[in-house]
Motif scaffolding. Structure first.
Motif, PDB file in Angstrom:
ATOM      1  N   PHE A  11       1.008  -1.234  -0.042  1.00  0.00           N
ATOM      2  CA  PHE A  11       0.143   0.044   0.055  1.00  0.00           C
ATOM      3  C   PHE A  11       0.956   1.505  -0.067  1.00  0.00           C
ATOM      4  O   PHE A  11       1.763   1.166   0.823  1.00  0.00           O
ATOM      5  CB  PHE A  11      -0.666  -0.109   1.174  1.00  0.00           C
ATOM      6  N   GLU A  62       0.383   5.465  -0.124  1.00  0.00           N
ATOM      7  CA  GLU A  62      -0.639   6.403  -0.120  1.00  0.00           C
ATOM      8  C   GLU A  62       0.008   7.745  -0.351  1.00  0.00           C
ATOM      9  O   GLU A  62       1.296   7.917   0.163  1.00  0.00           O
ATOM     10  CB  GLU A  62      -1.398   6.334   1.276  1.00  0.00           C
ATOM     11  N   GLY A 102      -6.227   4.457   1.161  1.00  0.00           N
ATOM     12  CA  GLY A 102      -6.166   5.455   2.224  1.00  0.00           C
ATOM     13  C   GLY A 102      -7.192   6.626   2.124  1.00  0.00           C
ATOM     14  O   GLY A 102      -7.810   6.807   0.923  1.00  0.00           O
ATOM     15  N   CYS A 103      -7.166   7.260   3.281  1.00  0.00           N
ATOM     16  CA  CYS A 103      -8.067   8.601   3.311  1.00  0.00           C
ATOM     17  C   CYS A 103      -7.542   9.475   2.109  1.00  0.00           C
ATOM     18  O   CYS A 103      -8.656  10.070   1.618  1.00  0.00           O
ATOM     19  CB  CYS A 103      -7.558   9.214   4.550  1.00  0.00           C
ATOM     20  N   TRP A 113      -3.890  15.197   3.872  1.00  0.00           N
ATOM     21  CA  TRP A 113      -3.092  14.980   5.236  1.00  0.00           C
ATOM     22  C   TRP A 113      -2.197  16.378   5.546  1.00  0.00           C
ATOM     23  O   TRP A 113      -1.128  16.376   6.429  1.00  0.00           O
ATOM     24  CB  TRP A 113      -1.855  13.955   5.048  1.00  0.00           C
ATOM     25  N   ASN A 123     -12.716   4.180   0.503  1.00  0.00           N
ATOM     26  CA  ASN A 123     -11.951   3.939   1.338  1.00  0.00           C
ATOM     27  C   ASN A 123     -12.405   4.240   2.920  1.00  0.00           C
ATOM     28  O   ASN A 123     -12.814   5.171   3.002  1.00  0.00           O
ATOM     29  CB  ASN A 123     -10.447   4.186   1.201  1.00  0.00           C
ATOM     30  N   GLU A 124     -12.616   3.260   3.855  1.00  0.00           N
ATOM     31  CA  GLU A 124     -13.017   3.690   5.215  1.00  0.00           C
ATOM     32  C   GLU A 124     -14.316   4.211   4.776  1.00  0.00           C
ATOM     33  O   GLU A 124     -14.358   5.785   5.815  1.00  0.00           O
ATOM     34  CB  GLU A 124     -11.755   4.196   6.065  1.00  0.00           C
ATOM     35  N   TYR A 148      -5.539  -2.243  12.697  1.00  0.00           N
ATOM     36  CA  TYR A 148      -4.296  -1.601  13.243  1.00  0.00           C
ATOM     37  C   TYR A 148      -4.345  -1.996  14.742  1.00  0.00           C
ATOM     38  O   TYR A 148      -5.242  -1.871  15.319  1.00  0.00           O
ATOM     39  CB  TYR A 148      -4.349  -0.133  13.081  1.00  0.00           C
ATOM     40  N   GLU A 206      -5.203  -2.895   4.703  1.00  0.00           N
ATOM     41  CA  GLU A 206      -4.703  -1.959   5.661  1.00  0.00           C
ATOM     42  C   GLU A 206      -4.355  -2.732   6.755  1.00  0.00           C
ATOM     43  O   GLU A 206      -5.262  -3.306   7.587  1.00  0.00           O
ATOM     44  CB  GLU A 206      -5.271  -0.771   6.074  1.00  0.00           C
ATOM     45  N   TRP A 258       0.533   0.592  14.703  1.00  0.00           N
ATOM     46  CA  TRP A 258       0.644   2.065  14.908  1.00  0.00           C
ATOM     47  C   TRP A 258       0.828   2.694  15.885  1.00  0.00           C
ATOM     48  O   TRP A 258       0.323   2.462  17.057  1.00  0.00           O
ATOM     49  CB  TRP A 258      -0.883   2.687  14.289  1.00  0.00           C
ATOM     50  N   GLN A 285       2.445   0.845   5.741  1.00  0.00           N
ATOM     51  CA  GLN A 285       2.446   0.951   4.220  1.00  0.00           C
ATOM     52  C   GLN A 285       3.948   0.917   3.762  1.00  0.00           C
ATOM     53  O   GLN A 285       4.933   0.816   4.923  1.00  0.00           O
ATOM     54  CB  GLN A 285       2.104   2.415   3.881  1.00  0.00           C
TER      55      GLN A 285
HETATM   56  O1  AHR Z   1      -2.327   4.211   6.610  1.00  0.00           O
HETATM   57  C1  AHR Z   1      -2.984   5.483   7.210  1.00  0.00           C
HETATM   58  C2  AHR Z   1      -4.530   5.649   7.130  1.00  0.00           C
HETATM   59  O2  AHR Z   1      -5.017   4.669   7.980  1.00  0.00           O
HETATM   60  C3  AHR Z   1      -5.226   5.448   5.957  1.00  0.00           C
HETATM   61  O3  AHR Z   1      -5.037   6.652   5.055  1.00  0.00           O
HETATM   62  C4  AHR Z   1      -6.523   5.067   6.418  1.00  0.00           C
HETATM   63  O4  AHR Z   1      -7.312   4.512   5.272  1.00  0.00           O
HETATM   64  C5  AHR Z   1      -6.349   4.502   7.575  1.00  0.00           C
HETATM   65  O5  AHR Z   1      -7.235   5.075   8.904  1.00  0.00           O
END
Ligand code: AHR
Length: 554
Positions: A56, A58, A103-104, A128, A215-216, A291, A354, A358, A404
């Motif tokens: 992944f 992003e 990702g976001c 971001w 995504n999400e 995560y 994902e 974290w 990632q």
């Molecule tokens: O991987 C970082 C972020 O974590 C991603 O952008 C999102 O999909 C998740 O919340």
């Protein structure tokens, strides 16, 4: 029969005093076998899809700009603008699939900004940008769009991976998704977008097969309820361009649950099938994200306060993280079971696109890189354990992507300007690549459980787990020994065959916090040793806090 064998395996007393002699003949080690790995040749579980060894990238802080993309004119060695050292290393992990652009970030991205002559591409505020620190370069805050669809597909080709694109469902209309598919896949000369692609040097279609639909979507991807998202999903996917007959080229991946959120899985599928069972047909997979982040030992569920430190941790934190990681197996089974209520034939797969630990900020090698953390041996064991979980569920998990690839959470590589290093996680991926496309086999792991003190209370963690896959006459067995207390003398037996020869690849360190940096790139790296076979089986000391791979000729 299996049950009886399992019963037997529980009694580790039965393992002692087997009378073997090994080259690990230190008097201490030779005393007893403490654990067993039993591979059951006649219990195949399914083929391990190479796609579960996916990645992944992003457009997030230093992942693309600095990590992947250095630019064509850079002094840093590159192939069409992509860091060459990264491409070279990725060949060792055989990455089957790479997900981009988020990702976001995906739900704020307009793919049209990233095509056409690079000098004409607009600069946009990155999703971001709010979290970027003053020392971060502008490219992390304002997307220069130099790495777009063409560059991504070129990168995938350079590393031998299939592209997996995530479409924007929150902030673009369904038409934009339609056109992105058209840009990527319409035949040479057929559409204006195919001509644009050709003008950029890509006459032949990209044939992108994997598409995420948002995504999400329960969070940054639109804050939908499962029912609302299902309605959007239907609208976005009701009619997409298709260039094959029969029309089966697109594998659509719906935004799925976070962790244990069963209601999302059930709510989404209930709404989808509410319109008719045939609505399931187009869905290749349901994305599950997990995560491991809460290291507060039960004190809080606050996202900020609960996170732990990537480098500064103790033995309890070590097990705490592994506990969080292993819960993924229950999530896979739990969501699978619920999916079966609506999709009894299980046409839809789980896509764990994902996963990883974290931690709180502070360990990044490049100051200012948001979400970048420095993986240690703890993350190596976590990653081996996770890949073993996927290997054990080949019928359920169709794709998985580690979050990632570079300069981010559970990264395989870290890079800044001309500096580069492979993390312990990267080494695990290189070791586990040998499982790809093999026949997963049921394998019994028996070892004494680990008992430890968790803030004044007794806690337990299992002693050894892993997976096995068959490739003709070669058996690949991987395992993690999570114990921080030391090695476990392990006998490996293959039921239904004799082991003729083998070798072990071992990733371990005396320091559970060991990691690699730009200056010390080799603090954690695997070693390879031949295995001594005795009477068709192998006895091998698996070091504490380690990841091992055995290649056995049978
Ligand atoms: O991987 C970082 C972020 O974590 C991603 O952008 C999102 O999909 C998740 O919340």
């Amino acid at each position: 029969m299996v049950l009886r064998r399992r019963e037997f395996l529980r009694t580790t007393a039965g393992l002692a005093g087997l009378g073997w002699v090994s080259r690990y003949s230190s008097p201490l080690f030779a005393q007893k076998v403490e654990a067993r790995i039993e591979v059951l040749l006649d219990e195949p579980l399914g083929i391990i899809s190479p796609n579960i060894y996916g990645h992944f990238i992003e457009n997030l802080s230093g992942v693309i700009y600095d990590g992947v993309w250095v630019g064509r004119d850079s002094k840093i060695l590159n192939i069409n603008g992509v860091r060459k050292e990264l491409i070279d290393e990725m060949h060792k992990i055989r990455p089957a699939i790479v997900r981009f652009p988020g990702g976001c970030f995906a739900d704020s991205y307009n793919w049209r900004d990233g095509i056409g002559p690079p000098e004409n591409r607009p600069r946009r505020t990155n999703f971001w940008h709010g979290g970027e620190r003053p020392e971060a370069p502008n490219a992390h805050r304002y997307d220069p769009n130099q790495f777009g669809t063409n560059e991504f597909v070129q990168f995938c080709r350079a590393v031998g991976a299939e592209p997996y694109l995530a479409a924007n469902l929150r902030s673009l209309p369904a038409e934009a998704f339609y056109r992105w598919v058209e840009y990527c896949n319409s035949p040479t000369g057929s559409t204006t977008l195919a001509d644009e692609r050709a003008a950029a040097g890509f006459k032949d279609p990209f044939n992108v097969r994997y598409w995420g639909v948002g995504n999400e979507s329960w969070g940054c991807g639109g804050n939908f309820t499962a029912q609302e998202y299902a309605i959007e999903y239907r609208r976005f996917t009701a009619w997409l361009p298709c260039y094959t007959h029969p029309c089966n080229e697109l594998n659509l991946i719906a935004s799925g649950p976070n962790d244990h959120e069963w209601e999302w899985t059930e709510g989404f599928l209930e709404e989808i099938v509410g319109k008719g069972k045939d609505q399931l047909r187009g869905i290749y997979g349901l994305a599950l994200h997990h995560y491991a982040w809460n290291l507060s030992r039960g004190k809080t569920s606050d996202w900020e306060k609960g996170k732990g430190n990537a480098l500064d941790f103790d033995r309890v934190d070590w097990y705490e993280l592994l506990h969080q990681g292993e819960s993924l197996e229950g999530m896979i089974s739990g969501h699978w079971e619920r999916m079966g209520k609506f999709d009894p034939e299980h046409r839809i797969k789980l896509v764990v696109d994902e996963w990883g630990p974290w931690y709180r900020p502070g360990s990044e090698l490049t100051p200012g890189d948001q979400l970048e953390q420095l993986p240690t041996m703890r993350d190596a064991v976590f990653s081996g354990m996770t890949l073993d979980i996927f290997n054990r569920h080949p019928e359920k998990v169709g794709i998985a992507c580690c979050a990632q690839l570079i300069n981010c959470l559970n990264s395989l590589y870290l890079a800044h300007e001309d500096k580069f290093c492979i993390t312990p996680v990267g080494h695990v991926f290189a070791m586990y690549a040998a499982h790809q496309a093999g026949q997963s086999l049921r394998t019994e792991f028996s070892a004494p459980a680990i008992n430890y003190d968790r803030d004044g209370k007794q806690a337990r963690f299992w002693g050894l787990k892993g997976s096995a896959s068959l490739h003709g006459k070669e058996l690949v067995v991987t395992a993690v020994n999570p114990s921080v207390n030391g090695q476990v003398a392990t006998q490996v037996i293959v039921h239904g065959a004799k082991i003729n020869s083998g070798e072990a690849t071992i990733l371990s360190s005396a320091d559970i916090r060991a990691h690699n940096t730009f200056e010390e790139r080799g603090m954690v790296s695997p070693t390879i040793e031949p295995l001594k076979v005795n009477g068709g089986s192998v006895i091998f000391p698996i070091p504490g806090a380690s990841v091992v791979k055995l290649r056995l000729q049978i």
